[in-house]
Design an enzyme around this catalytic site. Structure first.
Site, short mmCIF file in Angstrom:
data_model
loop_
_atom_site.label_atom_id
_atom_site.label_comp_id
_atom_site.label_asym_id
_atom_site.label_seq_id
_atom_site.Cartn_x
_atom_site.Cartn_y
_atom_site.Cartn_z
N ALA A 68 0.85 -1.20 0.00
CA ALA A 68 0.00 0.00 0.00
C ALA A 68 0.88 1.24 0.00
O ALA A 68 1.98 1.22 0.55
CB ALA A 68 -0.90 0.03 1.25
N ALA A 70 0.38 3.61 1.89
CA ALA A 70 0.50 3.97 3.30
C ALA A 70 1.57 3.15 4.03
O ALA A 70 1.83 3.39 5.21
CB ALA A 70 -0.85 3.80 4.00
N TYR A 71 2.17 2.18 3.33
CA TYR A 71 3.22 1.36 3.96
C TYR A 71 4.60 1.96 3.72
O TYR A 71 5.57 1.24 3.46
CB TYR A 71 3.18 -0.08 3.43
CG TYR A 71 1.94 -0.86 3.78
CD1 TYR A 71 0.97 -0.35 4.65
CD2 TYR A 71 1.71 -2.11 3.22
CE1 TYR A 71 -0.17 -1.07 4.96
CE2 TYR A 71 0.57 -2.84 3.53
CZ TYR A 71 -0.37 -2.31 4.39
OH TYR A 71 -1.51 -3.03 4.69
N GLY A 72 4.70 3.28 3.78
CA GLY A 72 6.01 3.92 3.64
C GLY A 72 6.62 3.62 2.28
O GLY A 72 6.03 3.86 1.24
#
Length: 270
Positions: A68, A70-72
């Protein structure tokens, strides 16, 4: 004794025409170590360790990767790490949540959805992502009914940039709505939380895909002293016909092998 693998235990991902391993590898720990809900701290593995983990997963019969924005840095690391192997993996990514400087923000507009998917395609070095899920902030129904994200994903599917879409949500109503119009719901389902079971029931009845997050309660599962929480967790999950795959976010090779062996045991008894 030979090592247990999942090579012969792949199953359909709903009606998408893809076969996936009953365990998927979650990759939040490849890209982000802030604001993650795990009981113990961890260090993001370097490229060599990450490559070894992916090789081990593949050797164990895992072909599903969950990532994702959002997973850095997870997506941008997976692109180079999976070079030359793209055809061997089913990749799940997300839209809606961004993560910068330790903080999450959300944007479910059609324009941002397209921008996000195009960016993920570049980062992952691919021309098609197998499944894109809406990374919900918890307001599942509002997102699906009043934001442009689902329409944009349907359009991107028509264009061949994604194979399927759905919702990684937090409510039964959201999961059901997501499956009515989309291909997949990612739900929380484990020994501690089974409230989203109606979504699994709907998926089983309608040929839709279910991916389970927090399958091991993010490492918090605990039972009576003589019970193996991992085995009990997987017996619960795979006791339901709606479950396509459970996403496990480990970077520990021993845990990964144990999870695979346990799933292989549970499924071979069915």
């Amino acid at each position: 004794m030979s090592q247990a693998t999942l090579h012969d235990l792949h199953r359909p991902l709903g009606s998408l025409g893809l076969m996936v391993s009953p365990l998927g590898l979650g990759t939040v720990k490849l890209g982000r170590d802030q604001g993650v809900k795990y009981p113990n701290g961890f260090t993001i593995p370097d490229d060599r360790a990450a490559r070894q983990l992916l090789d081990q997963a593949r050797d164990l019969g895992i072909n599903l990767i969950d990532t994702a924005p959002a997973y850095g840095r997870s997506e941008e690391r997976l692109g180079p790490l999976l070079r030359g192997q793209r055809h061997e993996w089913v990749i799940v990514s997300k839209v809606g949540e961004e993560f910068d400087n330790g903080l999450s923000s959300f944007n479910f507009s059609a324009a941002h959805t397209r921008l996000s998917v195009e960016r993920s395609l570049k980062r992952l070095e691919t021309d098609c992502i197998d499944l894109v899920l809406v990374h919900s902030d918890g307001n599942d129904l509002h997102i699906l009914e009043h934001e442009g994200v689902y329409e944009a994903l349907a359009q991107l599917k028509q264009e061949g940039k994604i194979r399927g879409f759905g919702l990684s949500g937090k409510t039964v109503a959201g999961g059901l709505k997501a499956l009515e119009q989309g291909d997949c719901a990612m739900v929380t389902y484990n020994l501690n939380e089974q409230g989203e079971r109606p979504v699994l029931d709907y998926a089983a009845a309608h040929g839709k895909a279910i991916l389970v997050k927090k399958a091991l309660a993010s490492g918090h599962a605990c039972l009576r002293p003589d019970e193996d929480p991992v085995r009990a967790s997987f017996e619960l999950l795979f006791g339901h016909p709606g479950v396509s795959s459970a996403i496990v976010g480990t970077i520990n090779p021993v845990h990964l092998a144990h999870n695979v062996a346990t799933v292989a045991q549970v499924l071979s008894k069915r």
